[in-house]
Enzyme design. Structure first.
Site, PDB file in Angstrom:
ATOM      1  N   GLU A 255    -122.738  60.830  37.577  1.00 11.32           N
ATOM      2  CA  GLU A 255    -122.879  61.993  38.444  1.00 11.32           C
ATOM      3  C   GLU A 255    -121.582  62.783  38.505  1.00 11.32           C
ATOM      4  O   GLU A 255    -121.590  64.020  38.415  1.00 11.32           O
ATOM      5  CB  GLU A 255    -123.301  61.571  39.854  1.00 11.32           C
ATOM      6  CG  GLU A 255    -123.490  62.753  40.788  1.00 11.32           C
ATOM      7  CD  GLU A 255    -123.575  62.358  42.252  1.00 11.32           C
ATOM      8  OE1 GLU A 255    -124.363  62.978  42.986  1.00 11.32           O
ATOM      9  OE2 GLU A 255    -122.841  61.423  42.663  1.00 11.32           O
TER      10      GLU A 255
ATOM     11  N   TRP B 160    -130.726  62.511  42.216  1.00 15.60           N
ATOM     12  CA  TRP B 160    -131.032  63.874  42.637  1.00 15.60           C
ATOM     13  C   TRP B 160    -132.508  64.236  42.474  1.00 15.60           C
ATOM     14  O   TRP B 160    -132.895  65.379  42.730  1.00 15.60           O
ATOM     15  CB  TRP B 160    -130.181  64.878  41.842  1.00 15.60           C
ATOM     16  CG  TRP B 160    -128.774  65.003  42.344  1.00 15.60           C
ATOM     17  CD1 TRP B 160    -127.669  64.377  41.875  1.00 15.60           C
ATOM     18  CD2 TRP B 160    -128.336  65.812  43.446  1.00 15.60           C
ATOM     19  NE1 TRP B 160    -126.563  64.737  42.595  1.00 15.60           N
ATOM     20  CE2 TRP B 160    -126.944  65.628  43.570  1.00 15.60           C
ATOM     21  CE3 TRP B 160    -128.992  66.672  44.335  1.00 15.60           C
ATOM     22  CZ2 TRP B 160    -126.188  66.266  44.549  1.00 15.60           C
ATOM     23  CZ3 TRP B 160    -128.229  67.317  45.306  1.00 15.60           C
ATOM     24  CH2 TRP B 160    -126.854  67.112  45.406  1.00 15.60           C
TER      25      TRP B 160
ATOM     26  N   TYR C 231    -122.572  71.305  43.867  1.00 16.38           N
ATOM     27  CA  TYR C 231    -121.189  70.874  43.665  1.00 16.38           C
ATOM     28  C   TYR C 231    -120.508  71.397  42.402  1.00 16.38           C
ATOM     29  O   TYR C 231    -119.496  72.088  42.466  1.00 16.38           O
ATOM     30  CB  TYR C 231    -121.129  69.339  43.648  1.00 16.38           C
ATOM     31  CG  TYR C 231    -121.533  68.694  44.934  1.00 16.38           C
ATOM     32  CD1 TYR C 231    -120.623  68.542  45.979  1.00 16.38           C
ATOM     33  CD2 TYR C 231    -122.832  68.224  45.130  1.00 16.38           C
ATOM     34  CE1 TYR C 231    -120.984  67.935  47.168  1.00 16.38           C
ATOM     35  CE2 TYR C 231    -123.213  67.617  46.318  1.00 16.38           C
ATOM     36  CZ  TYR C 231    -122.289  67.476  47.336  1.00 16.38           C
ATOM     37  OH  TYR C 231    -122.657  66.892  48.513  1.00 16.38           O
TER      38      TYR C 231
ATOM     39  N   ARG D  39     -99.164  72.607  49.231  1.00 22.75           N
ATOM     40  CA  ARG D  39    -100.175  72.145  50.179  1.00 22.75           C
ATOM     41  C   ARG D  39    -101.525  72.817  49.920  1.00 22.75           C
ATOM     42  O   ARG D  39    -102.381  72.867  50.788  1.00 22.75           O
ATOM     43  CB  ARG D  39     -99.697  72.417  51.609  1.00 22.75           C
ATOM     44  CG  ARG D  39     -98.455  71.610  51.990  1.00 22.75           C
ATOM     45  CD  ARG D  39     -98.080  71.814  53.442  1.00 22.75           C
ATOM     46  NE  ARG D  39     -97.513  73.137  53.685  1.00 22.75           N
ATOM     47  CZ  ARG D  39     -96.213  73.409  53.647  1.00 22.75           C
ATOM     48  NH1 ARG D  39     -95.345  72.460  53.358  1.00 22.75           N
ATOM     49  NH2 ARG D  39     -95.777  74.629  53.895  1.00 22.75           N
TER      50      ARG D  39
ATOM     51  N   CYS E 235    -122.209  67.781  51.004  1.00 23.23           N
ATOM     52  CA  CYS E 235    -121.821  66.837  52.055  1.00 23.23           C
ATOM     53  C   CYS E 235    -120.339  66.495  51.913  1.00 23.23           C
ATOM     54  O   CYS E 235    -119.570  66.674  52.843  1.00 23.23           O
ATOM     55  CB  CYS E 235    -122.683  65.588  51.985  1.00 23.23           C
ATOM     56  SG  CYS E 235    -124.444  65.891  52.297  1.00 23.23           S
TER      57      CYS E 235
ATOM     58  N   ARG F 234    -118.645  66.488  55.605  1.00 23.35           N
ATOM     59  CA  ARG F 234    -119.206  67.042  56.840  1.00 23.35           C
ATOM     60  C   ARG F 234    -120.361  66.198  57.365  1.00 23.35           C
ATOM     61  O   ARG F 234    -120.599  66.092  58.567  1.00 23.35           O
ATOM     62  CB  ARG F 234    -119.714  68.467  56.593  1.00 23.35           C
ATOM     63  CG  ARG F 234    -120.866  68.516  55.607  1.00 23.35           C
ATOM     64  CD  ARG F 234    -121.683  69.782  55.655  1.00 23.35           C
ATOM     65  NE  ARG F 234    -122.784  69.677  54.721  1.00 23.35           N
ATOM     66  CZ  ARG F 234    -124.025  69.312  55.056  1.00 23.35           C
ATOM     67  NH1 ARG F 234    -124.329  69.026  56.304  1.00 23.35           N
ATOM     68  NH2 ARG F 234    -124.964  69.234  54.141  1.00 23.35           N
TER      69      ARG F 234
ATOM     70  N   ASP G 171    -124.299  59.873  55.168  1.00 21.93           N
ATOM     71  CA  ASP G 171    -125.261  58.773  55.239  1.00 21.93           C
ATOM     72  C   ASP G 171    -124.490  57.510  54.863  1.00 21.93           C
ATOM     73  O   ASP G 171    -124.235  57.248  53.689  1.00 21.93           O
ATOM     74  CB  ASP G 171    -126.411  59.065  54.258  1.00 21.93           C
ATOM     75  CG  ASP G 171    -127.356  57.897  54.057  1.00 21.93           C
ATOM     76  OD1 ASP G 171    -127.156  56.836  54.678  1.00 21.93           O
ATOM     77  OD2 ASP G 171    -128.307  58.049  53.256  1.00 21.93           O
TER      78      ASP G 171
ATOM     79  N   ASN H  59    -119.916  57.900  47.563  1.00 23.92           N
ATOM     80  CA  ASN H  59    -118.883  58.898  47.820  1.00 23.92           C
ATOM     81  C   ASN H  59    -117.484  58.316  47.695  1.00 23.92           C
ATOM     82  O   ASN H  59    -116.576  58.962  47.150  1.00 23.92           O
ATOM     83  CB  ASN H  59    -119.058  59.501  49.207  1.00 23.92           C
ATOM     84  CG  ASN H  59    -120.413  60.143  49.435  1.00 23.92           C
ATOM     85  OD1 ASN H  59    -120.991  60.024  50.521  1.00 23.92           O
ATOM     86  ND2 ASN H  59    -120.944  60.811  48.428  1.00 23.92           N
TER      87      ASN H  59
ATOM     88  N   HIS I  74    -123.429  58.959  60.136  1.00 24.93           N
ATOM     89  CA  HIS I  74    -124.683  58.463  60.686  1.00 24.93           C
ATOM     90  C   HIS I  74    -125.353  57.394  59.834  1.00 24.93           C
ATOM     91  O   HIS I  74    -125.044  57.217  58.657  1.00 24.93           O
ATOM     92  CB  HIS I  74    -125.669  59.627  60.891  1.00 24.93           C
ATOM     93  CG  HIS I  74    -125.863  60.463  59.672  1.00 24.93           C
ATOM     94  ND1 HIS I  74    -125.128  61.613  59.429  1.00 24.93           N
ATOM     95  CD2 HIS I  74    -126.685  60.326  58.589  1.00 24.93           C
ATOM     96  CE1 HIS I  74    -125.500  62.148  58.274  1.00 24.93           C
ATOM     97  NE2 HIS I  74    -126.442  61.382  57.734  1.00 24.93           N
ATOM     98  N   LEU I  75    -126.274  56.698  60.479  1.00 31.25           N
ATOM     99  CA  LEU I  75    -127.175  55.745  59.834  1.00 31.25           C
ATOM    100  C   LEU I  75    -128.606  56.156  60.153  1.00 31.25           C
ATOM    101  O   LEU I  75    -128.922  56.503  61.301  1.00 31.25           O
ATOM    102  CB  LEU I  75    -126.929  54.327  60.353  1.00 31.25           C
ATOM    103  CG  LEU I  75    -125.599  53.681  59.959  1.00 31.25           C
ATOM    104  CD1 LEU I  75    -125.324  52.462  60.823  1.00 31.25           C
ATOM    105  CD2 LEU I  75    -125.592  53.302  58.480  1.00 31.25           C
ATOM    106  N   TYR I  76    -129.474  56.113  59.158  1.00 28.65           N
ATOM    107  CA  TYR I  76    -130.877  56.453  59.376  1.00 28.65           C
ATOM    108  C   TYR I  76    -131.607  55.284  60.028  1.00 28.65           C
ATOM    109  O   TYR I  76    -131.358  54.114  59.706  1.00 28.65           O
ATOM    110  CB  TYR I  76    -131.548  56.839  58.056  1.00 28.65           C
ATOM    111  CG  TYR I  76    -131.195  58.240  57.619  1.00 28.65           C
ATOM    112  CD1 TYR I  76    -131.858  59.345  58.161  1.00 28.65           C
ATOM    113  CD2 TYR I  76    -130.176  58.472  56.696  1.00 28.65           C
ATOM    114  CE1 TYR I  76    -131.516  60.638  57.782  1.00 28.65           C
ATOM    115  CE2 TYR I  76    -129.839  59.770  56.311  1.00 28.65           C
ATOM    116  CZ  TYR I  76    -130.508  60.838  56.857  1.00 28.65           C
ATOM    117  OH  TYR I  76    -130.175  62.115  56.491  1.00 28.65           O
TER     118      TYR I  76
ATOM    119  N   ALA J 136    -133.420  59.863  52.434  1.00 26.69           N
ATOM    120  CA  ALA J 136    -133.948  60.922  53.294  1.00 26.69           C
ATOM    121  C   ALA J 136    -133.740  62.253  52.603  1.00 26.69           C
ATOM    122  O   ALA J 136    -132.622  62.577  52.206  1.00 26.69           O
ATOM    123  CB  ALA J 136    -133.257  60.908  54.643  1.00 26.69           C
TER     124      ALA J 136
END
Length: 322
Positions: free
Chosen positions: A75, A97, A139, A180, A200, A224, A227, A235, A265-267, A321
């Site tokens: 990926e 995907w 992306y 920077r 994400c 941002r 999962d 990631n 978060h967690l689903y 999801a």
């Protein structure tokens, strides 16, 4: 199967993977339960940080469940081509995907085709793939061909040359390591509505510590939306991989990966995965060896990467999801 002996220093509280497991435990126990875009529901917290040392080939490759690092690597290499159609991934057996264009096809065509049949058609029919396999300017498009526009004398705008952010970062790290502004940004506000999924893992910033032969390349990734059960393991690997690749290209040692999440978060339908994974202990320290140094950041191949000392627990499946 022969048993594997794991040195005591590679398990227990000092193992870097405990950060991930502690985050998962915190979200599941303390996160606020929310209705989300997918309708599935999550438990979520605001803000989190994880840090991983990438020295000596170390990688944040989870061991408490098997993570398919070759899929994540394919990926990443696909991102670096600027491609936005899933067909090159499908032809490599990469499935991550597929659900988004499938859902769009079913919604817009009215043909309730099974996901597997849809993917087979993407692989077999180039024209069908061109029409239905594209994800919009996700992306890779933003990374290597960020659109620009020029104001014309007649008062209209025309499209200008795209900006290759990745190439610019590599060059700036070589020529101005103290800057920077070593940033790769995916959040193009003007094009979000055209994307199958807005980015994400949206902002990568690179930082150089030390000088000369002591220079180390660090990466800070802001995500941002995260999962944690399914997305974050990929990631972390991908961000560390990109950092290792760029470090090699600019002749620096890899430093630290600092991951920062926004909506973390967690689903709710991942409870079985979470419960099982939290019973497991990390084992071993996986390491990545890059087998050659290509001419540029865009010339790596899957054969260039070899993972060693990876002795994970078994995989844990859960639905994505969409």
């Amino acid at each position: 199967m022969a048993s594997i002996s794991i040195p005591s220093e590679l398990v227990g509280p000092g193992h870097p993977e405990w950060q991930y497991l502690d985050l998962m435990r915190q979200i599941w126990a303390q996160g606020s339960e929310r209705v989300d875009r997918t309708g599935i529901g999550t438990r979520s917290i605001a803000g989190a940080m994880l840090r991983f040392d990438l020295a000596d080939g170390s990688m944040p490759l989870l061991t408490t469940k098997r993570v398919y690092w070759k899929t994540a690597t394919r990926e990443m290499l696909w991102f670096l081509t600027g491609e936005t159609n899933i067909r090159p991934l499908v032809l490599q057996g990469v499935k991550i995907w597929n659900e988004w264009p499938h859902a769009k096809y079913v919604r817009e065509s009215g043909d309730d085709i099974a996901l597997e049949d849809f993917v087979q058609r993407i692989a077999a029919d180039e024209d069908f793939a061109a029409r239905w396999g594209d994800l919009g300017p996700v992306y890779g498009k933003q990374w290597v061909d960020w659109p620009t526009y020029r104001y014309r004398k007649d008062g209209l705008y025309e499209k200008g040359p795209g900006i290759n952010q990745v190439a610019q970062v590599v060059e700036s790290l070589r020529t101005n390591p103290g800057s920077r502004r070593h940033i790769i940004e995916g959040w193009n506000v003007a094009e979000l509505e055209r994307m199958a999924l807005p980015p994400c893992h949206k902002t990568y910033q690179f930082h150089v510590s030390g000088e000369g032969s002591e220079a180390r390349l660090n990466c800070l990734l802001y995500q941002r939306s995260c999962d944690v059960a399914l997305g974050l393991p990929f990631n972390l690997w991908s961000a560390a991989l990109l950092t290792r690749m760029i470090a090699q290209q600019v002749e620096m040692e890899p430093g630290e990966l600092v991951w920062m999440g926004g909506d973390v978060h967690l689903y709710l339908n991942h409870e079985h995965l979470i419960t099982e994974q939290l019973t497991r202990e990390p084992q071993g320290l996986p390491r990545l060896e890059i087998m050659r140094r290509p001419a540029s950041i865009f010339d790596y191949r899957i054969e260039d990467f070899e993972v060693r000392d990876y002795t994970p627990h078994g995989p844990i499946k859960a639905p994505v999801a969409v």
